[in-house]
Design a protein around this motif. Structure first.
Motif, short mmCIF file in Angstrom:
data_model
loop_
_atom_site.label_atom_id
_atom_site.label_comp_id
_atom_site.label_asym_id
_atom_site.label_seq_id
_atom_site.Cartn_x
_atom_site.Cartn_y
_atom_site.Cartn_z
N LEU A 192 7.27 -12.81 24.94
CA LEU A 192 8.65 -12.84 26.19
C LEU A 192 8.26 -13.36 28.06
O LEU A 192 7.47 -12.76 28.44
N VAL A 193 8.37 -14.33 27.94
CA VAL A 193 8.84 -14.73 29.65
C VAL A 193 10.05 -15.37 30.83
O VAL A 193 10.45 -15.93 29.56
N ARG A 194 9.77 -14.78 31.38
CA ARG A 194 10.99 -15.03 32.41
C ARG A 194 10.63 -15.07 33.36
O ARG A 194 10.03 -14.68 34.87
N LEU A 195 11.36 -16.50 34.12
CA LEU A 195 10.93 -16.74 35.69
C LEU A 195 12.85 -16.15 36.56
O LEU A 195 13.35 -16.29 35.81
N SER A 196 12.39 -16.17 37.46
CA SER A 196 13.44 -15.82 38.90
C SER A 196 14.22 -17.34 39.32
O SER A 196 12.62 -17.83 38.98
N PHE A 197 15.14 -17.20 39.10
CA PHE A 197 16.17 -18.42 39.85
C PHE A 197 15.79 -18.68 41.52
O PHE A 197 15.62 -20.13 41.59
N ASP A 198 14.97 -18.14 41.93
CA ASP A 198 14.84 -18.29 42.97
C ASP A 198 13.24 -18.97 42.98
O ASP A 198 12.25 -19.02 44.35
N LYS A 199 12.15 -18.66 41.81
CA LYS A 199 11.11 -19.56 41.60
C LYS A 199 10.04 -18.00 41.92
O LYS A 199 9.60 -18.98 42.76
N GLN A 200 10.63 -17.11 42.77
CA GLN A 200 9.28 -15.92 43.84
C GLN A 200 9.29 -15.75 42.86
O GLN A 200 7.58 -14.91 42.81
N TYR A 201 9.86 -14.71 41.56
CA TYR A 201 8.84 -13.51 40.67
C TYR A 201 8.62 -14.51 39.35
O TYR A 201 9.81 -14.73 38.44
N ALA A 202 8.08 -13.45 38.31
CA ALA A 202 8.19 -14.01 36.84
C ALA A 202 7.94 -12.40 36.94
O ALA A 202 7.40 -11.13 36.96
N VAL A 203 8.78 -12.14 35.18
CA VAL A 203 8.37 -11.35 34.39
C VAL A 203 7.99 -11.37 33.11
O VAL A 203 8.17 -12.47 32.31
N THR A 204 7.17 -10.61 32.38
CA THR A 204 6.31 -11.07 31.17
C THR A 204 6.69 -9.98 30.12
O THR A 204 5.99 -8.77 31.32
N ALA A 205 6.81 -9.59 28.72
CA ALA A 205 6.78 -8.85 28.01
C ALA A 205 6.03 -8.95 26.51
O ALA A 205 6.16 -10.34 26.25
N ASP A 206 5.10 -7.71 26.12
CA ASP A 206 4.87 -7.96 24.82
C ASP A 206 6.16 -6.54 24.13
O ASP A 206 7.41 -6.78 24.60
N MET A 207 5.48 -6.47 22.85
CA MET A 207 6.81 -5.37 22.19
C MET A 207 6.66 -4.14 23.18
O MET A 207 7.92 -3.11 22.94
N GLU A 208 5.71 -3.59 23.29
CA GLU A 208 5.35 -1.98 24.07
C GLU A 208 5.76 -2.26 25.92
O GLU A 208 5.85 -1.21 26.66
N SER A 209 5.82 -3.24 26.51
CA SER A 209 5.47 -2.67 27.58
C SER A 209 5.62 -4.60 29.09
O SER A 209 5.98 -5.10 28.07
N PHE A 210 6.31 -4.68 29.79
CA PHE A 210 5.86 -5.63 30.77
C PHE A 210 5.29 -5.80 31.82
O PHE A 210 5.28 -4.95 32.88
N ALA A 211 5.56 -6.69 32.34
CA ALA A 211 4.71 -6.94 33.52
C ALA A 211 5.32 -7.56 35.17
O ALA A 211 5.99 -8.57 34.73
N LEU A 212 5.62 -7.46 36.12
CA LEU A 212 5.71 -8.28 37.41
C LEU A 212 5.16 -8.64 38.01
O LEU A 212 4.75 -8.05 38.45
N TRP A 213 5.22 -10.23 38.18
CA TRP A 213 4.50 -11.14 39.22
C TRP A 213 4.89 -11.99 39.50
O TRP A 213 5.57 -12.04 40.27
N SER A 214 4.08 -12.43 40.84
CA SER A 214 4.74 -11.92 42.48
C SER A 214 3.66 -14.11 42.07
O SER A 214 2.92 -14.28 41.95
N LEU A 215 4.78 -14.99 42.25
CA LEU A 215 4.60 -16.52 42.29
C LEU A 215 3.76 -16.94 43.68
O LEU A 215 3.48 -18.42 43.31
N GLN A 216 4.28 -15.84 44.40
CA GLN A 216 3.43 -16.89 46.16
C GLN A 216 1.99 -16.24 46.04
O GLN A 216 1.10 -17.06 46.19
N SER A 217 1.77 -15.09 45.05
CA SER A 217 0.22 -14.46 45.72
C SER A 217 -0.58 -14.85 44.01
O SER A 217 -1.53 -14.51 44.21
N GLY A 218 0.59 -14.69 42.94
CA GLY A 218 -0.35 -15.44 41.74
C GLY A 218 -0.81 -13.89 41.46
O GLY A 218 -1.68 -13.33 40.13
#
Length: 324
Positions: free
Chosen positions: A82-108
């Motif tokens: 599972l992967v999704r981008l925010s509407f403003d393209k500033q962040y992304a969220v990724t997930a497997d079945m048990e956990s999720f992570a939040l990523w900055s699209l500015q710093s990476g």
């Protein structure tokens, strides 16, 4: 075969029968061995791809260049589905079945990793500026979570597994659908239901128009509808010949006139919002190899008034013409 074309001819006016185009304007490899998941930004300029063997990548679609390459599980094999981008393209969220992570699209860089112990993750979404993350689970619960404040709200409206969800760009409104045949539009501040949209079978896909006009909901049989989110009234039902049609992605055009969908059967489809008419279809390229030849269209997007783009399980980004 002759009977099929006759059926198309007789049904063209009512059902919008089309022949899918198979030759794109361009085709680029974004994951050599294929992909597990993908998402495309609202303006068609950015994509996130979870590859089978090469981690999670962020692609600049205008230049077809790789911006970031992430590994959510370190050196372990990538199982991010599972992967999704925010509407403003500033962040992304990724997930497997048990956990999720939040990523900055500015710093990476990642801004946090959270584990879900109670039930497996079924779908995710993220708001502008990474302020909130929405997590749908197999136990029917939907969690609204604000990473920076720690605020957490659990929506308990569903009685069975949640299959699909979406979040408004400002994080205020959530849309969720599940095996209980129901889609709820609800307020993430109070947990109160604003509208309930009923189906005759399990709900497989939902999508919110980021500009606050529409909601799309689809079930596992032949119910795919567009709703007015302000009034809760149905605007149209998608018209197609198949007895069953599953949708893997759905996005509204910026002007609100069209809905673009992807499917697990290689198809990308363009629909008119006001009456649900099928206007045009495209067919993505399957991954090279032995039969059966197929591909899941994970993500679709509008690039401008003349072009759309798709990302599929074959690991390919394909740009298509909207013009006849």
């Amino acid at each position: 075969m002759r009977g099929f074309y006759l059926l198309c001819l007789l049904s063209a006016t009512l059902l919008g029968c089309t022949v899918a185009e198979k030759v794109p304007l361009s085709r680029n490899v974004h994951s050599e061995e294929g992909a597990l998941a993908a998402d495309i930004s609202d303006d068609g300029t950015l994509a996130i791809i979870s590859g089978l063997n090469n981690g999670i990548k962020i692609w600049d679609l205008a230049t077809n260049t790789e911006r970031f390459n992430w590994a959510m599980q370190g050196d372990d094999p990538n199982v991010v589905g599972l992967v999704r981008l925010s509407f403003d393209k500033q962040y992304a969220v990724t997930a497997d079945m048990e956990s999720f992570a939040l990523w900055s699209l500015q710093s990476g860089e990642p801004e946090g990793l959270w584990r879900i112990d109670e039930a497996s993750i079924r779908d995710i979404a993220v708001s502008n500026n990474g302020r909130a993350v929405l997590v749908g689970r197999a136990n029917g619960k939907v969690m609204f979570f604000e990473p920076r404040t720690g605020r957490r709200l659990e929506f308990l409206g569903h009685t069975e597994k949640v299959n699909s969800l979406d979040l408004s760009p400002n994080g205020r409104y959530a849309l969720s659908g599940g095996n209980d045949y129901t889609v709820y539009l609800w307020d993430t501040q109070t947990g109160q239901v604003i509208h309930a949209f009923n189906h005759s079978s399990r709900v497989t896909k939902v999508a919110l128009d980021p500009r606050g006009r529409y909601a799309f909901t689809a079930d596992s049989r032949k119910g795919a509808r567009i709703w007015n989110v302000q009034t809760g009234e149905e605007i149209s039902e998608l018209r197609y010949i198949e007895r069953q049609k599953i949708f893997s992605d759905a996005v509204f055009s910026p002007d609100g006139q069209y809905l673009l969908t992807g499917s697990p059967t290689r198809r990308v489809s363009l629909w008119r919002v006001e009456d649900g008419t099928l206007l045009k279809e495209w067919e993505v390229k399957p991954k090279d190899g032995p039969a059966p030849q197929s591909a899941v269209v994970y993500a679709v997007g509008f690039m401008d008034n003349q072009r759309i783009i798709s990302e599929s399980s074959s690991g390919l980004a394909e740009v298509w013409s909207l013009e006849d």
